[in-house]
Design a protein around this motif. Sequence first.
Motif, PDB file in Angstrom:
ATOM      1  N   TRP A  27       0.901  -1.193  -0.081  1.00 50.06           N
ATOM      2  CA  TRP A  27      -0.248  -0.029  -0.140  1.00 50.06           C
ATOM      3  C   TRP A  27       0.790   1.267  -0.014  1.00 50.06           C
ATOM      4  CZ3 TRP A  27      -4.973   1.710  -0.776  1.00 50.06           C
ATOM      5  CH2 TRP A  27      -5.237   2.820  -0.232  1.00 50.06           C
ATOM      6  N   PRO A  28       1.843   1.415   0.786  1.00 51.13           N
ATOM      7  CA  PRO A  28       2.655   2.786   1.001  1.00 51.13           C
ATOM      8  C   PRO A  28       3.474   2.703  -0.504  1.00 51.13           C
ATOM      9  CG  PRO A  28       3.106   1.377   2.560  1.00 51.13           C
ATOM     10  CD  PRO A  28       2.618   0.636   1.933  1.00 51.13           C
ATOM     11  N   ALA A  29       3.494   1.984  -1.373  1.00 51.00           N
ATOM     12  CA  ALA A  29       4.403   1.784  -2.671  1.00 51.00           C
ATOM     13  C   ALA A  29       3.417   2.470  -3.765  1.00 51.00           C
ATOM     14  CB  ALA A  29       4.630   0.371  -3.110  1.00 51.00           C
ATOM     15  N   THR A  30       2.062   2.420  -3.599  1.00 51.94           N
ATOM     16  CA  THR A  30       1.123   3.036  -4.448  1.00 51.94           C
ATOM     17  C   THR A  30       0.175   4.096  -3.847  1.00 51.94           C
ATOM     18  OG1 THR A  30      -0.408   1.286  -4.092  1.00 51.94           O
ATOM     19  CG2 THR A  30       1.267   1.185  -5.774  1.00 51.94           C
ATOM     20  N   ARG A  31       0.333   4.442  -2.642  1.00 52.13           N
ATOM     21  CA  ARG A  31      -0.456   5.227  -1.766  1.00 52.13           C
ATOM     22  C   ARG A  31      -0.457   6.718  -2.446  1.00 52.13           C
ATOM     23  NH1 ARG A  31       1.306   5.431   4.133  1.00 52.13           N
ATOM     24  NH2 ARG A  31       3.072   6.248   3.272  1.00 52.13           N
ATOM     25  N   ASP A  32       0.682   7.186  -2.650  1.00 52.74           N
ATOM     26  CA  ASP A  32       0.844   8.347  -3.586  1.00 52.74           C
ATOM     27  C   ASP A  32       0.331   8.543  -5.087  1.00 52.74           C
ATOM     28  OD1 ASP A  32       1.401   9.437  -0.666  1.00 52.74           O
ATOM     29  OD2 ASP A  32       3.598   9.465  -1.270  1.00 52.74           O
ATOM     30  N   ASP A  33       0.183   7.483  -5.660  1.00 51.97           N
ATOM     31  CA  ASP A  33      -0.134   7.531  -6.824  1.00 51.97           C
ATOM     32  C   ASP A  33      -1.670   7.725  -7.151  1.00 51.97           C
ATOM     33  OD1 ASP A  33       0.260   7.265  -9.637  1.00 51.97           O
ATOM     34  OD2 ASP A  33       1.324   5.122  -9.464  1.00 51.97           O
ATOM     35  N   LYS A  34      -2.045   7.841  -8.510  1.00 50.30           N
ATOM     36  CA  LYS A  34      -3.495   8.137  -8.738  1.00 50.30           C
ATOM     37  C   LYS A  34      -4.179   6.947  -7.954  1.00 50.30           C
ATOM     38  CE  LYS A  34      -2.235  10.117 -13.051  1.00 50.30           C
ATOM     39  NZ  LYS A  34      -2.534  10.127 -14.547  1.00 50.30           N
ATOM     40  N   PRO A  35      -5.602   7.630  -7.388  1.00 53.25           N
ATOM     41  CA  PRO A  35      -6.388   6.366  -6.999  1.00 53.25           C
ATOM     42  C   PRO A  35      -6.748   5.408  -7.711  1.00 53.25           C
ATOM     43  CG  PRO A  35      -7.197   8.772  -6.551  1.00 53.25           C
ATOM     44  CD  PRO A  35      -6.019   8.868  -7.606  1.00 53.25           C
ATOM     45  N   ARG A  36      -7.104   5.468  -9.110  1.00 52.02           N
ATOM     46  CA  ARG A  36      -7.293   4.404  -9.779  1.00 52.02           C
ATOM     47  C   ARG A  36      -6.353   3.353  -9.910  1.00 52.02           C
ATOM     48  NH1 ARG A  36      -5.817   5.189 -15.011  1.00 52.02           N
ATOM     49  NH2 ARG A  36      -5.087   7.104 -15.536  1.00 52.02           N
ATOM     50  N   ILE A  37      -5.236   3.935  -9.942  1.00 50.35           N
ATOM     51  CA  ILE A  37      -4.035   2.902 -10.387  1.00 50.35           C
ATOM     52  C   ILE A  37      -3.718   2.122  -8.787  1.00 50.35           C
ATOM     53  CG2 ILE A  37      -1.521   2.694 -10.655  1.00 50.35           C
ATOM     54  CD1 ILE A  37      -1.840   4.969 -12.291  1.00 50.35           C
ATOM     55  N   ASN A  38      -3.976   2.929  -7.694  1.00 48.82           N
ATOM     56  CA  ASN A  38      -3.788   2.351  -6.422  1.00 48.82           C
ATOM     57  C   ASN A  38      -4.704   1.378  -6.375  1.00 48.82           C
ATOM     58  OD1 ASN A  38      -3.098   1.704  -3.748  1.00 48.82           O
ATOM     59  ND2 ASN A  38      -3.853   3.903  -3.049  1.00 48.82           N
ATOM     60  N   ILE A  39      -5.992   1.371  -6.583  1.00 51.17           N
ATOM     61  CA  ILE A  39      -7.194   0.411  -6.627  1.00 51.17           C
ATOM     62  C   ILE A  39      -6.877  -0.746  -7.374  1.00 51.17           C
ATOM     63  CG2 ILE A  39      -9.627  -0.106  -6.833  1.00 51.17           C
ATOM     64  CD1 ILE A  39     -10.181   2.953  -5.874  1.00 51.17           C
ATOM     65  N   ALA A  40      -6.396  -0.421  -8.683  1.00 51.84           N
ATOM     66  CA  ALA A  40      -6.134  -1.498  -9.472  1.00 51.84           C
ATOM     67  C   ALA A  40      -4.964  -2.414  -9.020  1.00 51.84           C
ATOM     68  CB  ALA A  40      -5.923  -1.041 -10.865  1.00 51.84           C
ATOM     69  N   VAL A  41      -4.015  -1.833  -8.614  1.00 51.63           N
ATOM     70  CA  VAL A  41      -2.885  -2.469  -7.968  1.00 51.63           C
ATOM     71  C   VAL A  41      -3.399  -3.570  -6.991  1.00 51.63           C
ATOM     72  CG1 VAL A  41      -0.315  -2.503  -7.138  1.00 51.63           C
ATOM     73  CG2 VAL A  41      -1.235  -0.992  -8.956  1.00 51.63           C
ATOM     74  N   MET A  42      -3.908  -2.838  -5.849  1.00 52.71           N
ATOM     75  CA  MET A  42      -4.264  -3.750  -4.718  1.00 52.71           C
ATOM     76  C   MET A  42      -5.207  -4.749  -5.053  1.00 52.71           C
ATOM     77  SD  MET A  42      -2.536  -2.583  -2.327  1.00 52.71           S
ATOM     78  CE  MET A  42      -1.040  -2.426  -3.318  1.00 52.71           C
ATOM     79  N   SER A  43      -6.091  -4.399  -5.915  1.00 54.71           N
ATOM     80  CA  SER A  43      -7.320  -5.388  -6.483  1.00 54.71           C
ATOM     81  C   SER A  43      -6.514  -6.491  -7.024  1.00 54.71           C
ATOM     82  CB  SER A  43      -8.230  -4.707  -7.361  1.00 54.71           C
ATOM     83  OG  SER A  43      -8.984  -3.868  -6.589  1.00 54.71           O
ATOM     84  N   THR A  44      -5.412  -6.228  -8.011  1.00 52.99           N
ATOM     85  CA  THR A  44      -4.884  -7.319  -8.825  1.00 52.99           C
ATOM     86  C   THR A  44      -4.175  -8.243  -7.997  1.00 52.99           C
ATOM     87  OG1 THR A  44      -4.650  -6.007 -10.691  1.00 52.99           O
ATOM     88  CG2 THR A  44      -3.260  -7.880 -10.746  1.00 52.99           C
ATOM     89  N   ILE A  45      -3.371  -7.715  -6.862  1.00 48.79           N
ATOM     90  CA  ILE A  45      -2.903  -8.352  -5.586  1.00 48.79           C
ATOM     91  C   ILE A  45      -3.578  -9.387  -5.159  1.00 48.79           C
ATOM     92  CG2 ILE A  45      -1.596  -8.301  -3.770  1.00 48.79           C
ATOM     93  CD1 ILE A  45      -0.173  -5.536  -4.557  1.00 48.79           C
ATOM     94  N   VAL A  46      -4.760  -8.744  -4.685  1.00 44.16           N
ATOM     95  CA  VAL A  46      -5.675  -9.756  -3.920  1.00 44.16           C
ATOM     96  C   VAL A  46      -6.371 -10.964  -4.910  1.00 44.16           C
ATOM     97  CG1 VAL A  46      -7.798  -9.674  -2.718  1.00 44.16           C
ATOM     98  CG2 VAL A  46      -6.156  -7.704  -2.187  1.00 44.16           C
ATOM     99  N   ILE A  47      -6.530 -10.451  -5.943  1.00 41.25           N
ATOM    100  CA  ILE A  47      -7.363 -11.460  -7.194  1.00 41.25           C
ATOM    101  C   ILE A  47      -6.553 -12.593  -6.934  1.00 41.25           C
ATOM    102  CG2 ILE A  47      -8.175 -11.634  -9.257  1.00 41.25           C
ATOM    103  CD1 ILE A  47      -9.585  -8.737  -8.769  1.00 41.25           C
ATOM    104  N   LEU A  48      -4.936 -12.416  -7.542  1.00 40.60           N
ATOM    105  CA  LEU A  48      -4.341 -13.192  -7.984  1.00 40.60           C
ATOM    106  C   LEU A  48      -3.993 -14.162  -6.825  1.00 40.60           C
ATOM    107  CD1 LEU A  48      -1.792 -11.447 -10.000  1.00 40.60           C
ATOM    108  CD2 LEU A  48      -3.484 -12.903 -10.711  1.00 40.60           C
ATOM    109  N   HIS A  49      -3.844 -13.635  -5.705  1.00 41.23           N
ATOM    110  CA  HIS A  49      -3.846 -14.468  -4.241  1.00 41.23           C
ATOM    111  C   HIS A  49      -4.883 -15.188  -4.048  1.00 41.23           C
ATOM    112  CE1 HIS A  49      -0.988 -14.947  -1.161  1.00 41.23           C
ATOM    113  NE2 HIS A  49      -1.803 -14.896  -0.205  1.00 41.23           N
TER     114      HIS A  49
END
Length: 295
Positions: free
Chosen positions: A234-256
């Motif tokens: 989360w800290p690695a994408t927290r300061d990025d755009k919200p849609r990118i942050n949500i997309a990255v976190m969702s991808t991590i959880v979905i693959l897991h």
Amino acid sequence: MARSDFHLEFQEFDDDTTVTIDDPIHSRKQRRAETDFLEDETDPLNEDDKTEFLSDQRKSAPFWTFEYYQMLFDVDSHQVKNRIVGSILPWPGKNFVEVYLRSKPDLYGPFWICATLVFAIAISGNMSSFLKHQGQPEYKYVPDFRKVTMAATAIYSYAWLVPLALWSFLTWRNRKTTSLVSYSFLQIVCVYGYSLSIYIPAVILWIIPSEGLRWCSIVVALCLSGSVLVMTFWPATRDDKPRINIAVMSTIVILHVLLAVGCKACFFSTYETESTDDHKGSFSATSTLLFTKAN
């Protein structure tokens, strides 16, 4: 003559003056000890700093040398145990990289965790099939060694390819947004490897032929290991755009989630086994009927 008599006369000293006769060897040793003590007191590098300095020297070794890979396995059992506990019991606000890894990731723990999980899946899958068909006279138990290959391909591909893709994406985004927290590839691999440790006891519980127990263990393992991944990246994408942050976190959880559900579906699916048996039975009955009509 008067000058020589002067040296023979007794001289008077003040009361504060003290005359001592020291052994020259003892004095030399004492001065050397005092010098070493002062050097130790004024040394700006303590033991931890020296260890960190030596580790930095080892990190500068080229990747094709043996010293480079030796550094990745230079970890003791106490550190591995703490990292496993940290991956199983996540604490809110604690970043796994900052608390447990810092600048010293290892491949010893992730390698053996993945290897243990591979054999746990294969052995538990075979035992589950044996317990399910136990008592059937027409069933003959034959261990399926293909499960080892399939499990190894799935686990090691997930533990290496997903961190590689995530590291590439975070590196690309870090060039565009300099305020993002950057992780090295080895740190990401280490996080993913230790996050799989919770699946080992969960897979062992899958031996019990109970679908409710299996799904409960999957949910618990996903919540614990998924929380570690989310709080770490989360800290690695927290300061990025919200849609990118949500997309990255969702991808991590979905693959897991796909990894856990996929392993359960491939190696412990009761529905597929039952449907296969029914299909074989219906095919056998149909063949027998056709053969009878032909005769």
